[in-house]
Scaffold this motif. Structure first.
Motif, PDB file in Angstrom:
ATOM      1  N   GLN A 253      43.357  44.041  52.630  1.00 24.81           N
ATOM      2  CA  GLN A 253      44.177  44.135  53.844  1.00 24.81           C
ATOM      3  C   GLN A 253      43.429  44.915  54.929  1.00 24.81           C
ATOM      4  OE1 GLN A 253      47.654  45.888  52.009  1.00 24.81           O
ATOM      5  NE2 GLN A 253      48.749  43.913  51.916  1.00 24.81           N
ATOM      6  N   MET A 256      40.686  42.685  56.215  1.00 20.72           N
ATOM      7  CA  MET A 256      41.255  41.617  57.044  1.00 20.72           C
ATOM      8  C   MET A 256      41.584  42.132  58.444  1.00 20.72           C
ATOM      9  SD  MET A 256      44.454  39.108  56.099  1.00 20.72           S
ATOM     10  CE  MET A 256      45.612  40.483  55.951  1.00 20.72           C
ATOM     11  N   ARG A 269      40.382  34.757  56.702  1.00 16.71           N
ATOM     12  CA  ARG A 269      40.873  33.718  55.798  1.00 16.71           C
ATOM     13  C   ARG A 269      40.520  34.025  54.341  1.00 16.71           C
ATOM     14  NH1 ARG A 269      38.938  30.528  60.052  1.00 16.71           N
ATOM     15  NH2 ARG A 269      37.032  30.053  58.905  1.00 16.71           N
ATOM     16  N   ASN A 271      39.994  36.948  52.945  1.00 19.00           N
ATOM     17  CA  ASN A 271      40.828  38.054  52.467  1.00 19.00           C
ATOM     18  C   ASN A 271      42.270  37.604  52.228  1.00 19.00           C
ATOM     19  OD1 ASN A 271      39.222  40.574  52.282  1.00 19.00           O
ATOM     20  ND2 ASN A 271      38.785  40.162  54.435  1.00 19.00           N
ATOM     21  N   GLN A 272      42.798  36.768  53.123  1.00 20.94           N
ATOM     22  CA  GLN A 272      44.151  36.254  52.929  1.00 20.94           C
ATOM     23  C   GLN A 272      44.268  35.492  51.616  1.00 20.94           C
ATOM     24  OE1 GLN A 272      44.578  33.964  56.551  1.00 20.94           O
ATOM     25  NE2 GLN A 272      45.866  35.537  57.533  1.00 20.94           N
ATOM     26  N   GLU A 273      43.294  34.671  51.324  1.00 16.18           N
ATOM     27  CA  GLU A 273      43.307  33.887  50.092  1.00 16.18           C
ATOM     28  C   GLU A 273      43.257  34.792  48.867  1.00 16.18           C
ATOM     29  OE1 GLU A 273      43.547  30.430  47.819  1.00 16.18           O
ATOM     30  OE2 GLU A 273      43.828  30.723  49.979  1.00 16.18           O
ATOM     31  N   LYS A 276      46.588  36.633  48.351  1.00 14.50           N
ATOM     32  CA  LYS A 276      47.559  35.701  47.778  1.00 14.50           C
ATOM     33  C   LYS A 276      47.326  35.531  46.275  1.00 14.50           C
ATOM     34  CE  LYS A 276      48.910  30.823  48.014  1.00 14.50           C
ATOM     35  NZ  LYS A 276      48.659  29.523  48.693  1.00 14.50           N
TER      36      LYS A 276
END
Length: 284
Positions: A253, A256, A269, A271-273, A276
């Motif tokens: 986080q 990101m 993107r 880091n988001q993946e 998740k």
């Protein structure tokens, strides 16, 4: 005497015969490949099939071949390597082959002065290394002889020869890991910076090893160098590998947010993946 001098002066005054430079039927090519911290260079010429049968006819079986056309093919290693597990010292070698229908002998030859295959001058006593490989039939057609490299890691690579519908693969390895460990230890003993600690940690993370030590180095990098998206990106990967997914998510986080400020959309993107995926692991 005057007559001879006059003739000589006339000849010298005449324009020299014109020389036409022809394009080569087998063009020269130079391929260079980095392997970890090392480099392999191959200089060769690329003959074409042009409707001929190559292996067994144009290139006879059981006879030396120059691995290309024109002058002998040269391979240069800038560090010691291994070929199919056999040691080969750094240097420049002539590459030869002895093709057979079911196997090929590949030769790294110390005498690089022969033109072509040096047929009658070739002396096996000057071989640095000779290994045996099994040729493969391929489902596609290669018009011009090709030398390329594939399946690269920090420590290994495959040198690949392809012509007509035949492929030869020659595995090569280098001790990049040993060189990296020596370099890491050297740099950490001198005057390490934030980048020094980060590079050492990133190498360990990429190699899947020494995760606790890598995390310690990343914390030191952040303490010395401040918050950067790539420090926290690698830190999140190390924490996930320990595994400490809650800490990994916090680091991702942070990475990101910092990446977003700098417009590094691809890191946002990635880091988001990861966030998740790691949340899914925690829930399960």
């Amino acid at each position: 005497m005057r007559y001879l001098v006059s003739i000589l002066l006339i000849l010298l005054a005449l324009p020299s015969a014109a020389q036409i430079t022809h394009p080569k039927a087998s063009p020269f090519s130079l391929v260079e490949q980095e392997v970890g911290l090392s480099k392999i260079s191959v200089a060769y010429s690329r003959p074409a099939v042009r409707g001929r049968t190559i292996f067994g006819q144009l290139v006879p079986y059981d006879r030396i071949w120059r691995v290309g056309a024109n002058e002998s093919t040269k391979i240069t290693l800038d560090t010691d390597m291994k070929v199919l597990g056999n040691s080969l010292a750094k240097g420049t070698y002539a590459l030869y082959a002895f093709p057979q229908e079911d196997k090929w002998e590949i030769v790294f030859h110390t005498n690089t002065t022969h033109w072509g295959d040096g047929r009658t001058a070739y002396d096996p006593a000057e071989d640095a290394l000779r290994v045996t490989v099994i040729p493969e039939s391929i489902p596609y057609f290669q018009e011009n002889f090709l030398i390329t490299f594939d399946a690269m890691t920090h420590n290994s690579v495959e040198m690949i020869w392809i012509w007509e519908q035949t492929k030869v693969v020659i595995p090569m390895t280098v001790d990049t890991h040993g060189a990296m460990l020596s370099e890491i230890n050297k740099q950490l003993q001198e005057n390490p910076t934030a980048q020094t600690y980060y590079e050492a940690a990133r190498y360990y993370q990429e190699q899947g090893m020494e995760y606790p030590l890598a995390l310690d180095y990343l914390n030191k990098a952040i303490a010395l160098g401040g918050d950067t998206y790539y420090f926290y990106r690698v830190k999140s990967l190390v924490e996930a590998a320990l595994p400490d997914y809650k800490s990994a998510i916090k680091s991702a986080q942070k990475s990101m947010a910092l990446a977003g400020i700098e417009g590094k959309d691809e890191f946002v993107r990635m880091n988001q993946e990861n966030i998740k995926n790691w949340n899914t692991v925690i829930k399960n």
